[in-house]
Scaffold this active site. Structure first.
Site, PDB file in Angstrom:
ATOM      1  N   HIS A 181     -50.784 -14.261  39.466  1.00  0.00           N
ATOM      2  CA  HIS A 181     -51.165 -15.498  39.584  1.00  0.00           C
ATOM      3  C   HIS A 181     -52.116 -15.454  40.825  1.00  0.00           C
ATOM      4  O   HIS A 181     -51.653 -15.390  41.906  1.00  0.00           O
ATOM      5  CB  HIS A 181     -49.824 -16.402  39.817  1.00  0.00           C
ATOM      6  CG  HIS A 181     -50.064 -17.909  40.520  1.00  0.00           C
ATOM      7  ND1 HIS A 181     -49.551 -19.035  40.009  1.00  0.00           N
ATOM      8  CD2 HIS A 181     -50.703 -18.317  41.507  1.00  0.00           C
ATOM      9  CE1 HIS A 181     -49.750 -20.015  40.629  1.00  0.00           C
ATOM     10  NE2 HIS A 181     -50.524 -19.830  41.552  1.00  0.00           N
ATOM     11  N   HIS A 234     -52.641 -17.230  33.542  1.00  0.00           N
ATOM     12  CA  HIS A 234     -53.413 -18.787  33.640  1.00  0.00           C
ATOM     13  C   HIS A 234     -54.877 -18.802  34.160  1.00  0.00           C
ATOM     14  O   HIS A 234     -54.948 -19.709  35.065  1.00  0.00           O
ATOM     15  CB  HIS A 234     -52.257 -19.666  34.108  1.00  0.00           C
ATOM     16  CG  HIS A 234     -51.729 -19.290  35.118  1.00  0.00           C
ATOM     17  ND1 HIS A 234     -52.464 -18.968  36.471  1.00  0.00           N
ATOM     18  CD2 HIS A 234     -50.405 -19.525  35.585  1.00  0.00           C
ATOM     19  CE1 HIS A 234     -51.453 -18.707  37.427  1.00  0.00           C
ATOM     20  NE2 HIS A 234     -50.282 -18.918  36.892  1.00  0.00           N
ATOM     21  N   ASP A 307     -47.100 -20.853  30.096  1.00  0.00           N
ATOM     22  CA  ASP A 307     -46.708 -21.297  31.252  1.00  0.00           C
ATOM     23  C   ASP A 307     -45.568 -22.426  31.390  1.00  0.00           C
ATOM     24  O   ASP A 307     -45.612 -23.202  32.436  1.00  0.00           O
ATOM     25  CB  ASP A 307     -47.833 -21.629  32.431  1.00  0.00           C
ATOM     26  CG  ASP A 307     -47.358 -21.526  33.953  1.00  0.00           C
ATOM     27  OD1 ASP A 307     -46.416 -21.106  34.233  1.00  0.00           O
ATOM     28  OD2 ASP A 307     -48.250 -21.657  34.874  1.00  0.00           O
ATOM     29  N   HIS A 311     -38.789 -28.981  34.705  1.00  0.00           N
ATOM     30  CA  HIS A 311     -38.547 -29.341  35.824  1.00  0.00           C
ATOM     31  C   HIS A 311     -37.808 -30.716  35.390  1.00  0.00           C
ATOM     32  O   HIS A 311     -38.126 -31.399  34.287  1.00  0.00           O
ATOM     33  CB  HIS A 311     -39.509 -29.989  36.803  1.00  0.00           C
ATOM     34  CG  HIS A 311     -40.201 -28.589  37.387  1.00  0.00           C
ATOM     35  ND1 HIS A 311     -39.697 -27.801  38.327  1.00  0.00           N
ATOM     36  CD2 HIS A 311     -41.711 -28.140  37.188  1.00  0.00           C
ATOM     37  CE1 HIS A 311     -40.366 -26.982  38.826  1.00  0.00           C
ATOM     38  NE2 HIS A 311     -41.285 -27.134  37.929  1.00  0.00           N
TER      39      HIS A 311
HETATM   40 ZN   LIG Z   1     -45.974 -19.494  35.828  1.00  0.00          ZN
HETATM   41 ZN   LIG Z   2     -48.512 -19.270  37.973  1.00  0.00          ZN
END
Ligand SMILES: [Zn+2]
Ligand SMILES: [Zn+2]
Length: 427
Positions: A181, A234, A307, A311
């Site tokens: 990331h 990502h 991804d 939540h």
């Molecule tokens: Zn992630």
């Molecule tokens: Zn990430």
């Protein structure tokens, strides 16, 4: 038990297959490809796939299942159910559970929970550093032996280049890809959306594209230095995509993924302060989205990954600044890929299957997957490019509801999902 998936259009980028075939499954494996005029063997179950695309099972290289630690948001079982409903037969959970998946015992636990649920395959990603705190390397060899397919500190990327260099040397020796990331938090810390005109208008603190660009360039240099395989998670900026494109031309061992939300939405979606538009990396501006589309078109971007980050609605109900980063994505990815990439002519179905199945299998070295060659595992995704449907958060198989695509209509869907020859979902 034998099964014949009949009258479908078989796409297998690895085998160069793109035409009508009947697929014979025996004991969880692909046993043969039959011509569509061949007689159906006796004593066999038949699944009629007329009008459908038969593809090797989709593999989501980047999800967050909240088990262990936050089972009220997602469990391994609920995540697997959402996966197969979205067309994914395999998912790769990031290590930011509680405790962090930085050792063989947690890796093994995750795989065992998935086996108990018996829905989708789970291939865990282990941590790069212990507790993902960026200081001491985790036991990569032991995690690999337990079933981990890559290492990453995802949302808490290793800030120290010296430690990342050692991590890459170590990962290289275990033949583990390092998924990064890319975010230099000294540039993005405190930010809640893309830094630009819209963040200024909305009065929200921005995360500059530069924070991603710098870290991608650093990782590419480290990959060149160490010979490790770096997979950029990502990817979301023009600069990052250009850097990956250049690195690939130079023969550096780098690959990357894109999420459906980054190829669909821009930072304008944040204008209503909907916290389901808050994720990291953030939704970028138009020029970045154009660069993403170009990167998908020319092959710079290797894979599509969700991804998926569940939540609880109480957290997402907080004001924009305080709500957590992340959205769910397993059940909308295929629909978004059809809407934004297939039907707009960005890519064709062969490339879609490559990005969602063959490439993830190759990058994470998942033997016997990403292809339907004879002898491979019968993980299969059936697609209907013309299925009209509407996604609703309230129907989601996930335990969480934080998707910005609630109420969106799609043209194209995953219709049925088989794992090891067993039908696990049918729309
Ligand atoms: Zn992630
Ligand atoms: Zn990430």
């Amino acid at each position: 038990m034998k099964l014949l998936i009949k009258n479908g259009h078989l796409i297998d980028p690895v085998e160069g297959q793109n035409s009508g075939k009947n697929l014979l499954i025996d004991d969880g494996k692909v046993a043969g490809w039959l011509g569509q005029n061949e007689k159906t063997p006796a004593d066999i179950e038949v699944f009629d796939a007329s009008g459908l695309v038969v593809a090797p099972g989709f593999i989501d290289m980047h999800v967050h299942l909240r088990e262990p630690g936050q089972e009220h948001k997602e469990t391994i079982a609920s995540g697997c159910s959402a996966a197969v409903a979205g067309g994914w037969t395999s998912i790769c959970p990031m290590p930011n559970t509680n405790p962090v998946n930085d050792n063989a015992a947690i890796t093994r636990y995750m795989i065992e929970q998935a086996e108990r649920a018996h829905v989708a395959n789970v291939f865990p990603i282990g941590a790069v550093t212990k507790s993902s705190d960026g200081s001491e390397l985790a036991e990569m060899g032991e995690m690999k032996a337990a079933g981990a397919v890559a290492v990453s500190d995802d949302g808490r990327p290793v800030p120290n280049a010296g430690i990342m260099r050692r991590a890459m040397q170590y990962a290289r020796d275990f033949d583990l890809p390092v998924v990064d990331h890319c975010e230099d938090k000294s540039l993005s810390s405190g930010g809640v959306m893309h830094e630009g005109r819209i963040s200024l208008l909305l009065g929200l603190k921005g995360m500059p594209a530069l924070a991603e660009d710098i870290d991608v360039v650093r990782d590419i240099l480290l990959a060149k230095d160490t010979g490790a395989h770096v997979h950029v998670a990502h990817v979301s900026t023009l600069g990052a995509i250009e850097a990956v494109r250049r690195a690939k031309h130079e023969g550096i061992n780098v690959t990357c993924e894109v999420t459906p939300h980054h190829f669909t939405l821009t930072d304008r979606a944040v204008e209503g302060y909907d916290t389901n538009t808050k994720m990291s990396p953030p939704l970028r501006s138009e020029e970045h989205l154009e660069a993403i589309i170009e990167g998908i078109k020319d092959g710079t971007i290797d894979t599509i990954a969700t991804d998926h980050a569940p939540h609880h609605s109480d957290e997402k109900a907080l004001e924009y600044d305080r709500s957590p980063f992340g959205i769910t994505g397993l059940e909308t990815a295929v629909g978004l890929t059809f809407n934004e990439l297939i039907h707009k002519g960005v890519i064709d179905l062969v490339r879609m299957v490559e990005m969602c199945s063959s490439n993830p299998a190759r990058i994470f070295r998942l033997a016997g997957r990403g292809t339907l060659a004879v002898g491979s595992i019968a993980d299969i995704t059936l697609l209907d490019p013309n299925w009209d449907w509407t996604y609703s958060n309230s129907d989601s198989h996930s335990k969480s509801r934080n998707s910005p695509f609630d109420g969106w209509s799609f043209h194209g869907a995953a219709i049925a999902t088989f794992v090891s020859g067993k039908l696990v979902y049918r729309r």
